[in-house]
Design a protein around this motif. Structure first.
Motif, PDB file in Angstrom:
ATOM      1  N   ARG A 153     -45.277 -20.711 -12.775  1.00 14.70           N
ATOM      2  CA  ARG A 153     -44.323 -19.682 -12.351  1.00 14.70           C
ATOM      3  C   ARG A 153     -45.046 -18.519 -11.704  1.00 14.70           C
ATOM      4  O   ARG A 153     -44.604 -17.956 -10.722  1.00 14.70           O
ATOM      5  N   HIS A 193     -37.998 -27.027 -11.521  1.00 11.28           N
ATOM      6  CA  HIS A 193     -36.973 -26.747 -12.522  1.00 11.28           C
ATOM      7  C   HIS A 193     -35.768 -27.647 -12.373  1.00 11.28           C
ATOM      8  O   HIS A 193     -35.119 -27.975 -13.345  1.00 11.28           O
ATOM      9  N   THR A 231     -32.002 -25.537 -17.918  1.00 15.47           N
ATOM     10  CA  THR A 231     -30.994 -26.255 -18.689  1.00 15.47           C
ATOM     11  C   THR A 231     -31.440 -26.339 -20.124  1.00 15.47           C
ATOM     12  O   THR A 231     -30.638 -26.333 -21.042  1.00 15.47           O
ATOM     13  N   ARG A 242     -29.122 -22.221  -8.783  1.00 16.20           N
ATOM     14  CA  ARG A 242     -30.507 -22.171  -9.206  1.00 16.20           C
ATOM     15  C   ARG A 242     -30.581 -21.866 -10.700  1.00 16.20           C
ATOM     16  O   ARG A 242     -31.363 -22.436 -11.424  1.00 16.20           O
ATOM     17  N   VAL A 255     -28.514 -22.546 -13.020  1.00 20.12           N
ATOM     18  CA  VAL A 255     -28.193 -23.692 -13.847  1.00 20.12           C
ATOM     19  C   VAL A 255     -29.363 -24.654 -13.865  1.00 20.12           C
ATOM     20  O   VAL A 255     -29.707 -25.236 -14.880  1.00 20.12           O
ATOM     21  N   GLY A 256     -30.008 -24.781 -12.686  1.00 18.54           N
ATOM     22  CA  GLY A 256     -31.118 -25.710 -12.630  1.00 18.54           C
ATOM     23  C   GLY A 256     -32.339 -25.178 -13.337  1.00 18.54           C
ATOM     24  O   GLY A 256     -33.161 -25.937 -13.807  1.00 18.54           O
ATOM     25  N   GLU A 257     -32.417 -23.876 -13.385  1.00 16.92           N
ATOM     26  CA  GLU A 257     -33.673 -23.278 -13.786  1.00 16.92           C
ATOM     27  C   GLU A 257     -34.037 -23.592 -15.236  1.00 16.92           C
ATOM     28  O   GLU A 257     -35.155 -23.919 -15.546  1.00 16.92           O
ATOM     29  N   HIS A 300     -37.831 -17.658 -18.409  1.00 17.27           N
ATOM     30  CA  HIS A 300     -37.880 -17.940 -16.968  1.00 17.27           C
ATOM     31  C   HIS A 300     -38.104 -16.680 -16.145  1.00 17.27           C
ATOM     32  O   HIS A 300     -38.355 -16.763 -14.956  1.00 17.27           O
TER      33      HIS A 300
END
Lengths: 351, 687
Positions: free
Chosen positions: A310, A323, B602, B596, B598-600, B522
């Motif tokens: 990241r 991701h 889950t 993004r 949602v994808g980042e 994240h």
């Protein structure tokens, strides 16, 4: 490995819908006396059928895309595995003994690491952890559980994970039973004859109780044998789950007198009751879950990679496929986890 | 012995004159002999303007000295002075005894007509033996060793008294000198102005080089035109406005540091010339224009003529200053309003939280009186001023404190890169049209006295309106549960999170930081509550909660996964619908963003937070559905059991029925020939 884990803890068939006290009755002729509907209701089959349909309604569009049969398969599989209670509302979680056991197990699995880390937490913090799994988990229950550990005073004290968990287990799983017990205890304490209880020695017991009350501070609590008689009676007619009477007897036979909380503490520490309940491992093995530990190690390593990648990404934008793959992975894993387990139910909804 | 001494002294005096006297008379003195004479004769001495720092010419006195004879008197202590008759005729009204090494005043005999007497540069310690000179107008005792003013009470016509460079500590014994015109007391040890109020004809007063610490007691000096106060330790000046004729005031080399300490000067109408050089005040940047602005009557400042240009400049600067002052006043007013509003919001919050104890209530009541009248005011002024304030928001970017909109229930403030919101009403400000510039500048958003659940609802807006916000601060926001942090995951980015323990019980938890790190991993946050996040913290967070995420993502049945993720998506969708049409550009961007999101993660997206109200709503909904499902299932099951019962009954009956049926058939075909006949009969009948 999800399947593997599921295999290690498949609740015995009898326990799925039955409280442990109802177990022996399964083969009794009583069963034949029930109508089909009553029988289904008593075994909580109706609860799950209702919930399944409810869930189906909730996500009509999405589910219709991947098949209603598939949905029901998955639903009942997850009920078997105990994963159906994750993040559900409290009314559902406490609806059946199986759900309660599943929730206890889920709580243990998810937060075992907290206990392993050695953190001592307050009642409120444990409550927060519970709410992570069940957003509307009532504070009252957590408080009651904490009271078992902390003996009614100093509710802000820190508790160890295992103390809390075992107390919580008793409180949560047998909450209705404990309420009745509390009422009986109060009756006994005040010298009244617990209603409906017909004990042969009741008159003499009552007689003996009275003078004892005068020096209540010296002789705390109630007499164990008398208490047990009341409880045995209660277990017989109680429609909610209660601990096996034999084990209760064992708990009570060790002492002459005991208080209500003393009784609860004894219950929570009794490993036989824990085993009978079947949701949690023995106290010695509480921190032991090698499969999960293995998984956790992988997660930690990955998060480390994650973080570094990241940081990279922050420097050079435009590479976030990482991701997305993550998500696919997660979604793929779910059916693969449940698919190999043979579905024990066939259920075709009527058109 | 005396003559010798006398001669040598006079010789030295001549020398001194030749090399030019280095003595400096600080204030107006007598420049030239002729002028003095003229003045004395006319009895209207007018001393020329300002006489500062220039050497005094004393030629006349040195010339005179040569013709004087001092003869020892018969008395042991006092010498007797005698002059030759021709000298008496030549200088009938004056006598100069300069530099005669006199230690006492000599007895001056037969000179009653003397009008001018000069004892400069002697060693006289006491004024005496001159009381008979009643016509004396001019007495010069400059540079002697006099310690006290005395022996002057008979000199009623004295107009000029020069006592510079002596050892006088106190102004006294001047009561009878009513016609005194010039009084020079420079270079003494005077620490206080006193006993001068009767000198109504005094025009020049020199108190330079004394020990004055302040100026006052100037009443009664109605003719004073020049006042010299250079080289003292004056810190403040008073009473100058009581001097109706004062034109020149010299305050150089003192200790004046503020204009306030000399502000009485502004009230003097006659003052035209003033000096402040050598004071701390003269170093200030505002010095010149403040003086000029406050003393319009001034013509010279610090020896320089004031030009029109300078005056104009001063007035411009003063105007600016004034504006600035007004601005700062306004700012402080706003600050005060802000403070009151925050108090107000805090009180409301406390009431809302049921945390007001009786003591606090009492205190509050005391306070509340002032703010309670305030809301109306604040409302009126700020709401009406509001649109322009937003407009000028950018123009006023230079100011540290930019825009401020105050109402009594909430407060919104943009201060540099910080957007501060107080009270739940402030959240509505996010709907406002923030300029791109302001919005872009805001990197810190702080929430105070707002329910976290309310904040959660505006987070999507915040994400759009302030895309650069990296640092979130929460104080008194009722953060009580770990799961509430889940809500922050939907933001674009957070570098820093500050949760004030005040009003946020969650901070008392042991695990809260780790949970934040885990759930918001994240974002790769840099700091939590001001503490740098380390790699170890991240690993710890993962160790504590990793399993939860793993269980949540891998063990959740798919229909649940979809339902939970779907909720998050639905919520966003709902918001998109609301904003649609307003900002199509941003919406599309937002769309990408949500995908993004949602994808980042889950992995942990299943750990989301729905606010209490929303959750309760959902529970209600579920209840409804459950009711329906219950009925539906009940019907189904009843029907099924009924069918089952019928089926069972049928099953029970069936064997008997079958037997009966078979028996009937057998009976029917037992008589074969009749049965055949019957069958044939039926066939023929059909044809």
């Amino acid at each position: 490995m999800a399947t593997e884990r599921a295999g290690t803890w498949l609740p015995e068939a009898g326990k799925l819908e039955l409280g442990s006290c109802c177990g022996p009755r399964m083969l009794s002729p009583e069963r034949l006396a029930l109508t089909d509907y009553e029988y289904l209701a008593q075994r909580h089959v109706l609860t799950y059928m209702e919930d399944a349909v409810c869930q189906l309604l909730e996500n009509k569009e999405d589910i219709s895309q991947y098949g209603i049969a598939r949905f029901f398969t998955e639903y009942f599989n997850s009920v078997c595995q105990g994963t159906h209670v994750l993040f559900r509302e409290f009314s559902f979680i406490q609806a059946t003994p199986h759900n309660r056991a599943s929730f206890l197990r889920a709580f243990w699995r998810c937060f075992r690491t907290v206990g392993k880390n050695g953190d001592l937490l307050t009642m409120k913090e444990y409550h927060c952890l519970l709410q992570l799994l069940c957003p509307d988990f009532p504070l009252e229950l957590t408080q009651k559980a904490a009271r078992i550990v902390l003996m009614d005073d100093a509710m802000d004290c820190l508790m160890s994970f295992s103390d809390f968990l075992f107390a919580f287990q008793i409180q949560f799983y047998y909450s209705e039973f404990l309420e009745s017990v509390a009422a009986i205890y109060q009756d006994l304490l005040s010298g009244r004859n617990p209603n409906t209880v017909i004990v042969p020695t009741s008159s003499s017991g009552q007689h003996r109780q009275r003078p004892a009350l005068g020096e209540a501070s010296m002789l705390e609590g109630v007499e164990a044998s008398l208490f047990y008689q009341c409880l045995e009676n209660l277990c017989d007619r109680h429609k909610y789950s209660c601990p096996p009477p034999a084990l209760v007897k064992e708990v009570l036979s060790n002492v002459q007198r005991l208080t209500f909380y003393g009784f609860l503490v004894a219950l929570s520490k009794h490993h036989g009751i824990n085993q009978a309940l079947g949701a949690l491992p023995d106290k010695g093995d509480l921190m032991h879950d090698p499969a999960m530990d293995e998984e956790l190690e992988r997660l930690v390593v990955r998060s480390r990679l994650h973080r570094t990648s990241r940081q990279h990404r922050a420097q050079e934008p435009g590479t976030f496929g990482f991701h997305r793959r993550d998500k696919l992975e997660a979604l793929e894993r779910v059916p693969s986890a449940s698919a190999p387990t043979p579905s024990p139910y066939r259920w075709e909804p009527r058109e | 012995m005396i003559p010798g001494k006398y001669r040598s002294v006079s010789g030295r005096a001549t020398n001194n004159v030749n090399c030019g006297l280095h003595l400096v008379i600080q204030t107006s003195s007598l420049p030239e002999k002729n002028k003095v004479e003229f003045k004395l004769h006319k009895e209207t001495p007018s001393f020329p303007g300002r006489l500062l720092q220039h050497d005094l010419e004393r030629n006349y006195s040195s010339r005179q000295g040569d013709h004087i004879n001092l003869v020892s008197s018969s008395m042991p202590s006092f010498p007797i002075l005698q002059r030759s008759s021709e000298e008496k005729i030549l200088y009938s009204d004056r006598l100069t005894l300069e530099r005669q090494k006199l230690t006492v005043c000599p007895i001056i005999d037969g000179e009653e007509h003397l009008r001018l007497l000069n004892f400069q540069h002697n060693f006289i310690t006491r004024i005496q033996n001159i009381s008979n000179l009643q016509r004396l107008i001019f007495l010069d005792l400059y540079d002697n060793q006099i310690e006290e003013i005395s022996g002057l009470s008979t000199l009623r016509s004295l107009r000029v008294l020069l006592l510079g460079k002596n050892r006088i500590k106190k102004i006294s014994n001047l009561e009878n000198l009513k016609s005194l015109d010039v009084l020079d007391l420079h270079g003494n040890q005077i620490s206080k102005i006193e006993n001068v109020s009767h000198l109504c004809d005094l025009r020049v007063l020199n108190l330079a080089r004394n020990l004055l610490s302040h100026v006052d007691n100037l009443n009664g000096l109605d003719s004073l035109t020049e006042l010299n106060l250079r080289h003292n330790q004056i810190t403040f000046v008073r009473d100058v406005d009581n001097l109706p004729c004062l034109q020149r005031l010299f305050l150089s080399f003192n200790n004046i540091s503020t204009f306030e300490s000399v502000c009485c000067l502004a009230d003097s109408t006659s003052l035209s010339d003033i000096t402040f050089d050598g004071n701390p005040i003269a170093q200030e940047s505002w010095y010149k224009h403040t003086i000029l602005q406050n003393m319009m009557q001034l013509r010279q400042l610090d020896m320089k003529r004031i030009t029109e240009e300078e005056r104009r400049m001063a007035s411009v600067i003063a105007k600016k200053e004034e504006e600035k002052k007004r601005e700062s006043q306004k700012q402080s007013l706003l600050k005060e309003k802000k403070r009151l509003t925050i108090n107000n919001v805090a009180r409301k919050w406390d009431l809302q939280q049921h945390r007001v104890t009786s003591i606090a209530a009492n205190q509050d009541r005391k306070d509340s009186d002032s703010p309670s009248q305030d809301p109306g005011q604040v409302d009126g002024s700020t709401i009406s001023a509001f649109p322009e304030e937003t407009g000028s928001l950018d123009s006023a970017l230079g100011n540290a404190l930019q825009g401020l909109s105050v109402t009594d229930t909430h407060l919104v403030e943009v201060d540099g890169d910080t957007l501060s919101l107080y009270g739940s009403g402030a959240l509505e400000s996010l709907d406002r049209n923030w300029s791109v510039q302001t919005a872009g500048m805001v990197t810190t958003v702080s929430f105070t006295f707002i329910e976290f659940d309310e904040i959660v609802q505006v987070l999507p807006k915040l994400k759009i309106k302030f895309p650069n916000s990296l640092h979130l601060k929460f104080k008194e926001t009722n953060l009580v549960m770990l799961q509430q942090f889940n809500a922050l995951a939907q933001l674009r980015r957070i570098d820093q999170l500050t949760i004030d323990p005040q009003g946020n019980p969650v901070v008392s938890f042991t695990l809260w930081k780790y949970y934040v790190l885990f759930r918001l991993s994240h974002f790769s946050m840099q700091k939590i509550n001001g503490t740098e996040v380390t790699q170890n913290d991240m690993i710890m967070a993962e160790r504590l909660f990793g399993i939860l995420a793993h269980v949540a993502s891998s063990e959740l049945p798919q229909y649940r996964l979809i339902s939970i993720l779907g909720d998050a998506r639905k919520k966003q969708f709902r918001y998109l619908l609301e904003t649609k049409g307003k900002k199509p550009g941003i919406v599309s961007e937002e769309n990408n963003d949500s995908k993004r999101l949602v994808g980042e993660n889950t992995n942990r997206a299943t750990l989301n937070y729905t606010t209490r109200d929303f959750y309760n709503e959902k529970l209600e909904e579920i209840k409804e559905k459950k009711k329906f499902c219950k009925m539906y299932i009940e019907d189904l099951v009843k029907e099924a059991t009924e069918i089952n019962m019928k089926n069972e009954a049928l099953q029970k009956l069936w064997p008997q029925m079958f037997i009966e049926l078979v028996r009937d058939a057998v009976i029917e075909i037992r008589n074969k020939s009749s049965y055949m006949k019957l069958c044939l009969q039926q066939i023929t009948d059909q044809k």
